[in-house]
Design a protein around this motif. Structure first.
Motif, PDB file in Angstrom:
ATOM      1  N   LYS A 198     -21.550 173.251   6.755  1.00 53.89           N
ATOM      2  CA  LYS A 198     -20.976 172.767   5.502  1.00 53.89           C
ATOM      3  C   LYS A 198     -20.441 173.885   4.614  1.00 53.89           C
ATOM      4  N   LEU A 199     -20.671 175.126   4.979  1.00 51.44           N
ATOM      5  CA  LEU A 199     -20.130 176.253   4.222  1.00 51.44           C
ATOM      6  C   LEU A 199     -18.734 176.580   4.734  1.00 51.44           C
TER       7      LEU A 199
ATOM      8  N   MET B 165     -22.263 176.045  -1.125  1.00 51.61           N
ATOM      9  CA  MET B 165     -22.021 174.909  -0.232  1.00 51.61           C
ATOM     10  C   MET B 165     -21.559 173.683  -1.016  1.00 51.61           C
TER      11      MET B 165
END
Length: 459
Positions: A80-81, A164
């Motif tokens: 998700k980064l 994030m």
């Protein structure tokens, strides 16, 4: 002594307190002034830095979006980064850094906390903070323990969470928090904005060092918003705790469902649920906070919707909180721990203030001779000695710091602090000796290396 006398003794300009019972604030009061030496009183809407209480409030937003399907608590955070990645290494071969582990301080990441930045200093980006690149003033955030195997507090980990959330939701972090938590709960005196906008700055207290001196520029700025950036009031902190209690009971779903609130208040690591610190064997949850010149404390009981929030514009705030908490708990019949009142740190510090360094040392040495006891550690005398250094009481400070290395000859930090004391006294040769002893005991002590170079000698 009166509360005013305690505040004078601890050099705390201002204090704000809110007590809640049965999911409602029963009273909120303020004491003192917004700035040391000033005359403007602290008001109920005076803003203080919540410091690390920012973390569990951030966790509320993280869990809200996890329920919306935006992300999983148990997937690899790197999935998700977007703008940065947690560097993989030998520690991440078999276990991942996940949101569950980040929120419970068990992800194996470094960097405990942040000193913030003076208002006139350049601010690093979040990516620069995570890589430890200038103008960041902390080291890189890296995994150096196998994720999931150990609890170790990491503000660095919560900063990864911040990035994030911004990467995924594509909004500034203060906006995310306002839309997800602060506005739905009606928290009109709370913001994650860093730096603080002028209109809110006028409502804020000024941070104060332990010496009683105000911070230049009034406070430090924290681009590490998720772990340290919340400005708020005790009443708003109380409302957050009340919401968590209501969610657990299933009577409110403004931020979290009942199932997720129960997860939040279930141990995920040795000491933490998802964001909050949890007391063993009770329904007590909470968190403390310490930013430059500010201290905060929140404790609550989930089943009764009771608790207290306290905020002070002083590095000495915790000394007063540890006296106020048992008093409030006794008044309302809570089973909150009260032994902190008699902790060695509290007693030795109080003796040093009322009767001087010799009295504090005599008491501490007598306790030390009795053998190991809870709360007896080099940090007690280090705290007192360092405070005296800051207050300009050089002779007394050196007595305390010298006693500390005598009692704890294997403690690297004790020698480091004594080295600083001798340096302030102009006793450079003795300063060099102690910095070298500190470095020998702790080869990772970068401060000792820096100070030895400053003194013109090789480490």
């Amino acid at each position: 002594m009166s509360l005013q006398r305690w505040m004078e003794l601890y050099k705390i300009p201002g204090l704000s307190v809110a007590v809640f019972e049965n999911n409602a604030i029963v009273w909120a009061k303020t004491y003192g002034v917004k700035e040391a030496g000033g005359s403007e009183p602290v008001a109920l809407d005076t803003l203080f830095q919540a410091a690390s209480i920012s973390k569990p409030v951030t966790a509320l937003a993280v869990l809200h979006y996890a329920e919306q399907g935006e992300w999983s608590l148990d997937a690899n955070i790197n999935e998700k980064l977007i703008s940065w990645q947690v560097p993989d290494n030998e520690f991440t071969k078999e276990q991942n850094v996940t949101l569950r582990r980040l929120l419970s301080h068990s992800a194996g990441l470094t960097v405990h906390g942040f000193p913030g930045y003076a208002v006139n200093e350049p601010l690093p980006t979040v990516q620069q903070i995570l890589d430890g690149e200038k103008p960041a003033n902390t080291g890189p955030v890296r995994v150096d323990i196998v994720p999931g195997t150990q609890t170790r507090y990491s503000g660095g980990g919560t900063t990864v969470v911040q990035l994030m959330m911004v990467d995924q939701l594509k909004k500034p972090f203060p906006q995310i928090m306002r839309e997800t938590v602060l506005a739905p709960l009606g928290l009109t005196n709370s913001t994650y904005e860093q730096a603080l906008p002028p209109a809110l700055a006028a409502m804020a207290a000024t941070g104060t060092y332990a010496s009683g001196k105000s911070i230049e520029g009034r406070w430090h700025v924290y681009p590490e918003m998720a772990p340290a950036g919340l400005w708020t009031t005790p009443s708003d902190l109380a409302r957050i705790a009340i919401e968590v209690s209501k969610a657990k009971a299933g009577t409110s779903t403004r931020v979290l469902s009942q199932a997720m609130a129960k997860q939040m208040l279930t141990k995920q690591s040795t000491s933490f649920g998802l964001g909050f610190y949890l007391e063993d064997g009770t329904d007590e949850f909470g968190h403390g906070g310490s930013n430059e010149g500010f201290q905060s404390f929140l404790t609550a009981f989930a089943d009764s919707g009771s608790g207290v929030a306290m905020m002070a514009n002083s590095d000495n705030g915790f000394l007063l909180f540890e006296r106020l908490l048992p008093s409030v708990a006794a008044e309302y019949g809570w089973k909150a721990s009260t032994q902190r009142l008699e902790s060695p740190m509290i007693v030795a510090d109080l003796l040093s203030r009322l009767k001087g360094a010799e009295a504090a040392l005599a008491w501490y040495k007598a306790r030390h001779r009795d053998g190991p006891a809870e709360g007896m550690s080099p940090s007690v005398l280090n705290f007192i000695g360092y405070r005296m250094l800051l207050e300009g009481k050089l002779d007394d400070a050196l007595k305390v710091l010298e006693a500390n290395v005598e009692l704890y000859p294997e403690d690297a930090n004790a020698y480091d602090s004594l080295g600083e004391g001798y340096l302030k006294a102009g006793r450079n040769e003795e300063s060099i000796v102690n910095y070298r002893k500190s470095l020998k005991l702790d080869p990772k002590n970068t401060n000792a290396v820096k100070m030895l170079e400053k003194l013109g000698v090789r480490p």
